[in-house]
Design an enzyme around this catalytic site. Structure first.
Site, PDB file in Angstrom:
ATOM      1  N   TYR A   1     -58.256  10.370  18.814  1.00 42.04           N
ATOM      2  CA  TYR A   1     -58.488  10.266  17.358  1.00 42.04           C
ATOM      3  C   TYR A   1     -59.597  11.240  16.946  1.00 42.04           C
TER       4      TYR A   1
ATOM      5  N   LYS B   1     -59.642  14.437  14.351  1.00 43.74           N
ATOM      6  CA  LYS B   1     -60.587  14.503  13.225  1.00 43.74           C
ATOM      7  C   LYS B   1     -61.351  15.832  13.221  1.00 43.74           C
TER       8      LYS B   1
ATOM      9  N   PRO C   1     -67.609   9.581   7.326  1.00 46.05           N
ATOM     10  CA  PRO C   1     -68.109   8.222   7.088  1.00 46.05           C
ATOM     11  C   PRO C   1     -68.486   7.522   8.387  1.00 46.05           C
ATOM     12  N   CYS C   2     -69.468   6.612   8.295  1.00 42.71           N
ATOM     13  CA  CYS C   2     -69.738   5.687   9.391  1.00 42.71           C
ATOM     14  C   CYS C   2     -68.599   4.663   9.415  1.00 42.71           C
TER      15      CYS C   2
ATOM     16  N   HIS D   1     -61.097  -3.331  13.176  1.00 36.68           N
ATOM     17  CA  HIS D   1     -62.437  -2.941  13.595  1.00 36.68           C
ATOM     18  C   HIS D   1     -63.238  -4.237  13.722  1.00 36.68           C
TER      19      HIS D   1
ATOM     20  N   MET E   1     -57.051   0.853   3.256  1.00 41.73           N
ATOM     21  CA  MET E   1     -58.300   0.252   2.774  1.00 41.73           C
ATOM     22  C   MET E   1     -59.092   1.234   1.896  1.00 41.73           C
ATOM     23  N   VAL E   2     -59.390   2.425   2.398  1.00 38.60           N
ATOM     24  CA  VAL E   2     -60.207   3.365   1.606  1.00 38.60           C
ATOM     25  C   VAL E   2     -59.434   3.810   0.369  1.00 38.60           C
TER      26      VAL E   2
ATOM     27  N   SER F   1     -64.627  11.029  10.627  1.00 37.23           N
ATOM     28  CA  SER F   1     -65.110   9.730  11.107  1.00 37.23           C
ATOM     29  C   SER F   1     -66.279   9.953  12.058  1.00 37.23           C
ATOM     30  N   SER F   2     -67.209   9.011  12.091  1.00 35.02           N
ATOM     31  CA  SER F   2     -68.402   9.204  12.933  1.00 35.02           C
ATOM     32  C   SER F   2     -68.054   9.241  14.418  1.00 35.02           C
ATOM     33  N   CYS F   3     -66.813   8.853  14.761  1.00 38.39           N
ATOM     34  CA  CYS F   3     -66.431   8.900  16.173  1.00 38.39           C
ATOM     35  C   CYS F   3     -66.212  10.340  16.633  1.00 38.39           C
TER      36      CYS F   3
ATOM     37  N   LEU G   1     -66.419   1.441   8.547  1.00 39.21           N
ATOM     38  CA  LEU G   1     -66.192   0.852   7.229  1.00 39.21           C
ATOM     39  C   LEU G   1     -65.574  -0.536   7.332  1.00 39.21           C
TER      40      LEU G   1
ATOM     41  N   SER H   1     -52.335   3.436   0.196  1.00 44.33           N
ATOM     42  CA  SER H   1     -52.068   1.991   0.364  1.00 44.33           C
ATOM     43  C   SER H   1     -52.986   1.396   1.443  1.00 44.33           C
TER      44      SER H   1
ATOM     45  N   LEU I   1     -61.309  13.228   4.974  1.00 44.81           N
ATOM     46  CA  LEU I   1     -62.116  12.161   5.583  1.00 44.81           C
ATOM     47  C   LEU I   1     -62.107  12.280   7.097  1.00 44.81           C
TER      48      LEU I   1
ATOM     49  N   LYS J   1     -62.210 -14.314  13.543  1.00 44.19           N
ATOM     50  CA  LYS J   1     -62.489 -15.076  14.762  1.00 44.19           C
ATOM     51  C   LYS J   1     -63.414 -16.260  14.472  1.00 44.19           C
TER      52      LYS J   1
HETATM   53  N1  LIG Z   1     -61.830   2.142   8.625  1.00 46.08           N
HETATM   54  C1  LIG Z   1     -62.891   2.710   9.139  1.00 46.08           C
HETATM   55  O1  LIG Z   1     -63.782   2.075   9.747  1.00 46.08           O
HETATM   56  C2  LIG Z   1     -63.077   4.214   8.996  1.00 46.08           C
HETATM   57  C3  LIG Z   1     -64.293   4.776   9.394  1.00 46.08           C
HETATM   58  C4  LIG Z   1     -64.478   6.160   9.247  1.00 46.08           C
HETATM   59  C5  LIG Z   1     -63.456   6.948   8.721  1.00 46.08           C
HETATM   60  N2  LIG Z   1     -62.290   6.363   8.357  1.00 46.08           N
HETATM   61  C6  LIG Z   1     -61.227   7.247   7.819  1.00 46.08           C
HETATM   62  O2  LIG Z   1     -60.913   6.866   6.495  1.00 46.08           O
HETATM   63  C7  LIG Z   1     -59.525   7.108   6.240  1.00 46.08           C
HETATM   64  C8  LIG Z   1     -58.875   5.847   5.713  1.00 46.08           C
HETATM   65  O3  LIG Z   1     -59.062   4.826   6.659  1.00 46.08           O
HETATM   66  P1  LIG Z   1     -58.527   3.343   6.322  1.00 46.08           P
HETATM   67  O4  LIG Z   1     -59.426   2.398   7.045  1.00 46.08           O
HETATM   68  O5  LIG Z   1     -58.332   3.212   4.851  1.00 46.08           O
HETATM   69  O6  LIG Z   1     -57.085   3.365   7.019  1.00 46.08           O
HETATM   70  P2  LIG Z   1     -55.831   2.389   6.790  1.00 46.08           P
HETATM   71  O7  LIG Z   1     -56.260   1.202   5.985  1.00 46.08           O
HETATM   72  O8  LIG Z   1     -55.200   2.193   8.112  1.00 46.08           O
HETATM   73  O9  LIG Z   1     -54.863   3.290   5.866  1.00 46.08           O
HETATM   74  C9  LIG Z   1     -54.205   4.386   6.420  1.00 46.08           C
HETATM   75  C10 LIG Z   1     -53.232   4.905   5.413  1.00 46.08           C
HETATM   76  O10 LIG Z   1     -52.587   6.064   5.922  1.00 46.08           O
HETATM   77  C11 LIG Z   1     -51.240   6.007   5.507  1.00 46.08           C
HETATM   78  N3  LIG Z   1     -50.363   6.739   6.412  1.00 46.08           N
HETATM   79  C12 LIG Z   1     -50.320   6.656   7.758  1.00 46.08           C
HETATM   80  N4  LIG Z   1     -49.347   7.442   8.225  1.00 46.08           N
HETATM   81  C13 LIG Z   1     -48.755   8.015   7.144  1.00 46.08           C
HETATM   82  C14 LIG Z   1     -47.675   8.923   6.961  1.00 46.08           C
HETATM   83  N5  LIG Z   1     -46.980   9.397   7.995  1.00 46.08           N
HETATM   84  N6  LIG Z   1     -47.339   9.293   5.704  1.00 46.08           N
HETATM   85  C15 LIG Z   1     -48.021   8.806   4.642  1.00 46.08           C
HETATM   86  N7  LIG Z   1     -49.067   7.953   4.738  1.00 46.08           N
HETATM   87  C16 LIG Z   1     -49.402   7.570   5.986  1.00 46.08           C
HETATM   88  C17 LIG Z   1     -50.891   4.526   5.512  1.00 46.08           C
HETATM   89  O11 LIG Z   1     -49.807   4.331   4.611  1.00 46.08           O
HETATM   90  P3  LIG Z   1     -48.597   3.340   4.983  1.00 46.08           P
HETATM   91  O12 LIG Z   1     -49.239   1.979   5.052  1.00 46.08           O
HETATM   92  O13 LIG Z   1     -47.635   3.530   3.843  1.00 46.08           O
HETATM   93  O14 LIG Z   1     -48.100   3.797   6.315  1.00 46.08           O
HETATM   94  C18 LIG Z   1     -52.170   3.905   4.996  1.00 46.08           C
HETATM   95  O15 LIG Z   1     -52.145   3.859   3.590  1.00 46.08           O
HETATM   96  C19 LIG Z   1     -58.929   7.588   7.550  1.00 46.08           C
HETATM   97  O16 LIG Z   1     -58.864   9.013   7.527  1.00 46.08           O
HETATM   98  C20 LIG Z   1     -59.939   7.142   8.592  1.00 46.08           C
HETATM   99  O17 LIG Z   1     -59.947   8.023   9.702  1.00 46.08           O
HETATM  100  C21 LIG Z   1     -62.056   5.022   8.462  1.00 46.08           C
HETATM  101  C1  LIG Z   2     -64.623   4.060  12.880  1.00 42.90           C
HETATM  102  C2  LIG Z   2     -63.790   3.648  14.075  1.00 42.90           C
HETATM  103  O1  LIG Z   2     -64.657   3.356  15.177  1.00 42.90           O
HETATM  104  C3  LIG Z   2     -63.915   2.911  16.310  1.00 42.90           C
HETATM  105  O2  LIG Z   2     -64.839   2.687  17.357  1.00 42.90           O
HETATM  106  P1  LIG Z   2     -65.803   1.428  17.305  1.00 42.90           P
HETATM  107  O3  LIG Z   2     -66.873   1.650  16.315  1.00 42.90           O
HETATM  108  O4  LIG Z   2     -66.211   1.168  18.697  1.00 42.90           O
HETATM  109  O5  LIG Z   2     -64.800   0.324  16.771  1.00 42.90           O
HETATM  110  P2  LIG Z   2     -64.861  -1.250  16.549  1.00 42.90           P
HETATM  111  O6  LIG Z   2     -63.531  -1.791  16.993  1.00 42.90           O
HETATM  112  O7  LIG Z   2     -65.312  -1.510  15.145  1.00 42.90           O
HETATM  113  O8  LIG Z   2     -65.973  -1.824  17.601  1.00 42.90           O
HETATM  114  C4  LIG Z   2     -67.326  -1.693  17.309  1.00 42.90           C
HETATM  115  C5  LIG Z   2     -68.117  -2.423  18.364  1.00 42.90           C
HETATM  116  O9  LIG Z   2     -67.943  -3.841  18.164  1.00 42.90           O
HETATM  117  C6  LIG Z   2     -67.694  -4.467  19.391  1.00 42.90           C
HETATM  118  N1  LIG Z   2     -66.965  -5.735  19.169  1.00 42.90           N
HETATM  119  C7  LIG Z   2     -67.484  -6.969  19.413  1.00 42.90           C
HETATM  120  N2  LIG Z   2     -66.580  -7.909  19.144  1.00 42.90           N
HETATM  121  C8  LIG Z   2     -65.471  -7.262  18.676  1.00 42.90           C
HETATM  122  C9  LIG Z   2     -64.197  -7.707  18.230  1.00 42.90           C
HETATM  123  O10 LIG Z   2     -63.873  -8.909  18.237  1.00 42.90           O
HETATM  124  N3  LIG Z   2     -63.313  -6.749  17.802  1.00 42.90           N
HETATM  125  C10 LIG Z   2     -63.636  -5.414  17.796  1.00 42.90           C
HETATM  126  N4  LIG Z   2     -62.729  -4.519  17.331  1.00 42.90           N
HETATM  127  N5  LIG Z   2     -64.847  -4.936  18.253  1.00 42.90           N
HETATM  128  C11 LIG Z   2     -65.731  -5.871  18.678  1.00 42.90           C
HETATM  129  C12 LIG Z   2     -66.880  -3.432  20.156  1.00 42.90           C
HETATM  130  O11 LIG Z   2     -66.917  -3.705  21.554  1.00 42.90           O
HETATM  131  C13 LIG Z   2     -67.636  -2.145  19.802  1.00 42.90           C
HETATM  132  O12 LIG Z   2     -68.765  -2.020  20.630  1.00 42.90           O
HETATM  133  C14 LIG Z   2     -62.971   3.970  16.800  1.00 42.90           C
HETATM  134  O13 LIG Z   2     -62.248   3.458  17.920  1.00 42.90           O
HETATM  135  C15 LIG Z   2     -62.047   4.383  15.692  1.00 42.90           C
HETATM  136  O14 LIG Z   2     -61.314   5.489  16.118  1.00 42.90           O
HETATM  137  C16 LIG Z   2     -62.823   4.724  14.432  1.00 42.90           C
HETATM  138  O15 LIG Z   2     -63.527   5.922  14.628  1.00 42.90           O
END
Ligand SMILES: NC(=O)c1ccc[n+]([C@@H]2O[C@H](COP(=O)([O-])OP(=O)(O)OC[C@H]3O[C@@H](n4cnc5c(N)ncnc54)[C@H](OP(=O)(O)O)[C@@H]3O)[C@@H](O)[C@H]2O)c1
Ligand SMILES: C[C@@H]1O[C@H](OP(=O)(O)OP(=O)(O)OC[C@H]2O[C@@H](n3cnc4c(=O)[nH]c(N)nc43)[C@H](O)[C@@H]2O)[C@@H](O)[C@H](O)[C@@H]1O
Length: 305
Positions: free
Chosen positions: A132, A136, A159-160, A175, A11-12, A103-105, A162, A9, A101, A183
Site C-alpha cells: 500500500y 502511495k 494524512p495521519c 483500522h 469515509m473521507v 498516507s502516513s504509512c 483517520l 462513497s 491523498l 469490540k
Molecule cells: N482511513 C484512514 O485511516 C486513512 C489514513 C490516511 C490516508 N487515507 C487515504 O484516504 C483516502 C480515503 O480513505 P477512506 O478511509 O475514505 O477509504 P474507504 O472508506 O475505504 O473508501 C475508499 C473508496 O474508494 C472507492 N474505490 C475503490 N476502488 C475503486 C474503483 N476501482 N473505482 C472507483 N472507486 C473505487 C470506493 O468506492 P466503492 O465503495 O464504490 O468501491 C470507496 O468509496 C484513501 O486514499 C486512503 O489511502 C486513509
Molecule cells: C492509515 C493506515 O494505517 C495502517 O496501519 P496501522 O496504523 O498499523 O493500522 P491500524 O489497523 O489502525 O492499527 C493501529 C495500531 O493499533 C493496534 N491495534 C490494537 N487493537 C487493534 C484492533 O482491534 N484492530 C486494529 N486494526 N488494530 C489494533 C494495531 O496492532 C496497530 O499497532 C496501514 O496498515 C494502512 O495501510 C493505512 O496506512
C-alpha cells in the site's frame, strides 16, 4: 469550483461531500459501479465530459493492519493502478488541480518522529503495509513528475490515521479506532469482564477525525498555490494504543479489564507526522479525541446497532 471526488462513497469522500454542501462547490462523485477507476478509458471519458476544475483523489483499497497483511498484492496492485489512472486521465484532460491523498504509512518505518515530508523514500517501509505504501509513494511521485514534465499543478497531502463518520466497523477491514469501538461496545452488551488489546498497548498512533481532514482538503483547494508539493495533515501529538482503549472504554461505559495478545501485529512503533507546513498554512483540526470518539460512537450506534 467543480470538484471530482474519487472514492466519494468512502469515509473521507463522504465527509468531503457532506462539508462541501455548505460551500459553493459543485461535487461529482460517481461510485465504482458508475465509473470504475480501474478502467482508464471510462475514467478518461468521464473526466472529458464532466470537465472538473479539480480532482480530490480519495479512492483506494483501504484497510487496517490486518487487511494489509492478508492482501499485500491487492493493496499494491489496486492502489497503484488507481493512482496511475487518475493522474494520467487528469493530465490527458488538462484538469487544473489534483489533490492526491497519500498516507502516513508511506514514511520509512524507522524514520525519526515527527515525520517530515522530506523523509519520503529515505528508508525501508513498514512490512505490514509495504504494498500500500509503495502505491502511495508512486502516486505522489507521479504528481511531482507530471508537474516537472508538463507544468501541471498536482499536489499530495499525507494524512495521519483517520476515523469518523462512515468508517469501516468490520474487524476484517477496520483500522484500530472503529475496531475497538465495536469490540468494547459488544463486550459491554455481552457483560464480558475483559477485552483483548492487540500487542502490548505501547505502540503510538495519531488519529484525526475524518471530518477535519475533509475540512482541510476543501481549505487546501482554496489555498492551492500556497500548498507545498507534499503536506502532512496531522494533530501534532499522538496517544498510545492503551490510551485509546481507555478513552473508548470510558465513553462506552465498559468497566472490565484489558488483556494483551502479543501475537497480534503492531506495525510501526509510531507514525506521528510533523505539522510545521500545516501551521504555516494556518490550519488546525477542530475536534479533540473525546469529541471525535463521541460522534463516531453515536454514528456506530445509529448505523450499525
Ligand atoms: N482511513 C484512514 O485511516 C486513512 C489514513 C490516511 C490516508 N487515507 C487515504 O484516504 C483516502 C480515503 O480513505 P477512506 O478511509 O475514505 O477509504 P474507504 O472508506 O475505504 O473508501 C475508499 C473508496 O474508494 C472507492 N474505490 C475503490 N476502488 C475503486 C474503483 N476501482 N473505482 C472507483 N472507486 C473505487 C470506493 O468506492 P466503492 O465503495 O464504490 O468501491 C470507496 O468509496 C484513501 O486514499 C486512503 O489511502 C486513509
Ligand atoms: C492509515 C493506515 O494505517 C495502517 O496501519 P496501522 O496504523 O498499523 O493500522 P491500524 O489497523 O489502525 O492499527 C493501529 C495500531 O493499533 C493496534 N491495534 C490494537 N487493537 C487493534 C484492533 O482491534 N484492530 C486494529 N486494526 N488494530 C489494533 C494495531 O496492532 C496497530 O499497532 C496501514 O496498515 C494502512 O495501510 C493505512 O496506512
Amino acid at each position: 469550483m467543480k470538484i471530482f471526488v474519487t472514492g466519494g462513497s468512502g469515509m473521507v469522500g463522504r465527509n468531503i461531500i457532506a462539508l462541501s454542501s455548505s460551500q459553493e462547490h459543485e461535487i461529482i462523485a460517481p461510485s465504482s459501479k458508475e465509473v470504475n477507476l480501474m478502467n482508464f478509458d471510462s475514467l478518461s471519458s468521464f473526466i472529458k465530459s464532466e470537465r472538473p476544475d479539480a480532482i480530490i483523489h480519495c479512492a483506494g483499497l483501504v484497510g487496517g493492519i490486518q487487511a494489509n497483511i492478508k492482501s499485500p498484492f491487492d493493496f499494491a496492485h489496486i492502489n497503484s493502478l488507481l493512482g496511475l489512472n487518475v493522474i494520467k486521465a487528469a493530465l490527458d484532460n488538462n484538469v487544473e488541480k489534483v489533490l492526491n491523498l497519500g498516507s502516513s504509512c508511506m514514511y520509512p518505518r524507522d524514520a525519526v518522529n515527527p515525520l517530515n515530508e522530506t523523509d519520503i523514500l529515505k528508508g525501508e517501509l513498514e512490512p505490514t503495509n509495504e504494498g500500500y505504501a509503495i502505491a502511495k509513494v508512486l502516486t505522489a511521485r507521479l504528481c511531482d513528475y507530471a508537474n516537472l514534465q508538463y507544468g501541471t499543478n498536482y499536489k499530495t497531502v499525507i494524512p495521519c490515521n483517520l476515523y469518523g463518520y462512515w468508517d469501516k466497523f468490520d474487524p476484517n477491514h477496520s483500522h484500530m479506532i472503529p475496531a475497538v469501538i465495536r469490540k468494547i461496545h459488544e463486550a459491554k452488551v455481552a457483560g464480558a469482564d475483559s477485552v483483548e488489546i492487540w500487542g502490548d498497548g505501547k505502540t503510538r498512533r495519531e488519529f484525526m477525525f475524518a471530518e477535519d481532514l475533509a475540512d482541510f482538503c476543501l481549505f487546501a483547494l482554496s489555498k492551492f498555490d500556497a500548498l507545498e508539493q507534499l503536506t502532512n495533515v496531522g494533530l501534532g501529538f499522538d496517544y498510545s494504543i492503551s490510551d485509546y482503549y481507555s478513552a473508548i472504554a470510558e465513553l462506552v461505559g465498559f468497566e472490565g479489564e484489558f488483556t494483551y495478545d502479543l501475537s497480534k501485529p503492531a506495525g510501526m512503533k509510531q507514525k506521528l507526522v510533523s505539522v510545521e507546513r500545516l501551521k504555516q498554512l494556518g490550519w488546525s483540526a477542530k475536534h479533540s479525541l473525546t469529541q471525535g470518539l463521541e460522534k463516531t460512537y453515536q454514528f456506530y450506534l445509529k448505523e450499525h446497532c
